[in-house]
Design an enzyme around this catalytic site. Structure first.
Site: not given
Length: 497
Positions: A271-272, A322, A326, A416
């Site tokens: 993620d991210d 995603h 965020h 991540h």
């Protein structure tokens, strides 16, 4: 006496005094003429009496009768008779007129109106009766709008008038006369509802959400909007909802946890990202180990680091969304939520050409309410089943231990590649891959995992997604879209050179 020429003188009658016989004949002739004249005058007098018009032309012209005596009295007789006949004729006409007027106008007749006996003049018309009696308090009906409100106090049906059970149209009230002993009924007109045209409105489908326990949430059925009939008032323009003519069908969102039978597979997810510092080293490790993973990228980071995202796609990894910034999605309004999701998908497509309808909600926070507001924008929301808690920076070994100990067939591991310090992820990743491979696990993308388990979202509707892809594909990976992957690979190769 003799004439000078010695011929005897003739008398006034043409006789010869010297001829006794001749004198006798002359007397006889005179007598006869007198008789004829007398007879003629008598005949003329009789004819005049029979035919006054002939008197003027039949007067005798003989020497012994007067030519003007009969014609002087004839006109006086005719005028006398005419003066006598005219008053008689007028009297007869007046008598007849009075009799007719009495019969049809002057006499009184009885009628019964709404049970009440009235004396009226013979020949009274319906309109006259109504006007003379205040219409018997009968009023026209009202014109009503579709919702029952009054548009016009006199716009409905006219008052009704019946004579002996025969209704008389208002157009005939002035020409219809009432007979004697008639039974009349007068009633107010009925209210009339305005006319209307028919339109149809959409009855929105609902969304049924049951995702409890599912590692992957997906739209199993898109459902269908219904249709309701709507009447539109011709006068008021009001829109009044009527019956539902097509029932809506709810969309179905379910949670699934794929466990492909006879397989031993696991999915690594990051993620991210993308990030300039960590995405590249992680991609290097995956490439070296021959492993495919799924990256959930933030839309603004995709625009900032398009090369990293293009490399993900070029090397066969799956790229999904995603969100755009965020954001914590349950804290957004419906419009804000849809804008956040749509912007994330669009920015990724702009940055690298990725075409996806798969997301992972930030913090995993995506409730039934968010699904109801955005089910048409996406196909999947991917959670996780193994949390390495790398975001706590517990150390590379702790991250490795959490990933390996939690593994099972169909497990989804959370790590991540952006959003903070990811040095520990980079350090832990090689050992995680080696350990799991040693246990016989095969690494797959999320779309491959779903495909192995036979789980697939319902095809998206045409035009769905507010700018997001509507291709209906269960997979958003480059592996499932060879054209996109080839384009991204070509772009990445060109940039590296």
């Amino acid at each position: 006496m003799k004439n000078p020429d010695n011929t005897p003188f003739a008398d006034a009658n043409g006789s010869n005094n010297n001829n006794p016989q001749g004198a006798a004949d002359a007397n006889a002739t005179h007598t006869t003429d007198t008789t004829i004249v007398a007879a003629t005058m008598e005949s003329s007098a009789q004819a005049e009496a029979d035919d006054p018009a002939s008197a003027e032309t039949s007067a005798p012209t003989s020497a012994g009768a007067s030519a003007t005596a009969p014609t002087a009295t004839a006109p006086r007789r005719r005028w006398t008779k005419t003066l006598i006949a005219v008053p008689i004729l007028v009297a007869l006409l007046v008598a007849c007129g009075c009799a007719w007027a009495w019969q049809t106008r002057w006499r009184s007749i009885a009628v019964t109106v709404n049970g009440q006996c009235l004396e009226i003049s013979a020949g009274m018309t319906v309109q006259q009766l109504m006007s003379a009696n205040g219409d018997f308090n009968a009023r026209p009906g009202r014109l009503l709008a579709l919702d029952g409100t009054v548009l016009n106090d006199n716009g409905g049906d006219p008052a009704s008038f019946t004579i002996d059970n025969r209704q008389v149209s208002p157009a005939d009230w002035n020409s219809t006369r009432l007979p004697g002993d008639a039974t009349v009924a007068v009633a107010s007109g009925a209210d009339v509802t305005e006319g209307h045209s028919t339109d149809y409105e959409t009855v929105p489908r609902g969304v049924s959400v049951n995702v409890t326990g599912g590692v992957v949430q997906m739209v199993q059925s898109r459902g269908k909007d219904g249709k309701r009939e709507v009447w539109v008032g011709d006068v008021s323009g009001q829109r009044v909802e009527k019956d539902v003519v097509e029932q809506p069908e709810d969309a179905q969102v379910v949670g699934v946890s794929p466990h492909p039978e006879g397989r031993n597979v696991i999915a690594l997810t990051f993620d991210d990202g993308p990030s300039q510092q960590y995405t590249g080293p992680i991609l290097d490790i995956l490439k070296d180990k021959g492993v495919k993973a799924t990256f959930f990228d933030v839309g603004t980071y995709s625009l900032a680091y398009p090369d990293e995202e293009k490399r993900m796609m070029a090397e066969g990894h799956e790229v999904a969304s995603h969100s755009n910034t965020h954001a914590y999605l349950p804290g957004l309004s419906r419009d804000e939520l849809r804008s956040e999701l749509s912007a994330g998908l669009q920015n990724m497509q702009q940055a690298s050409g990725v075409n996806t309808r798969m997301i992972r909600a930030p913090y995993g926070a995506f409730t039934a309410d968010q699904w109801k507001d955005a089910y048409d924008l996406i196909d999947y929301n991917v959670i996780w089943s193994v949390d390495t808690k790398d975001w706590k920076l517990p150390g590379a070994q702790a991250i490795r231990s959490a990933a390996v100990s939690g593994a099972y067939n169909g497990a989804v591991i959370l790590m991540h590649d952006g959003g903070g310090n990811r040095d520990e992820d980079v350090a832990a990743l090689p050992g995680i891959i080696d350990d799991l491979k040693g246990q016989g696990y095969e690494f797959v993308t999320i779309s491959e995992l779903l495909q192995m388990a036979g789980a697939s979202a319902a095809p998206a509707e045409d035009g769905a997604g507010d700018g997001a892809s509507g291709d209906g594909s269960a997979s958003s990976s480059a592996a499932s879209d060879s054209a996109t992957m080839a384009a991204a690979a070509s772009a990445a190769t060109a940039q590296q050179s």
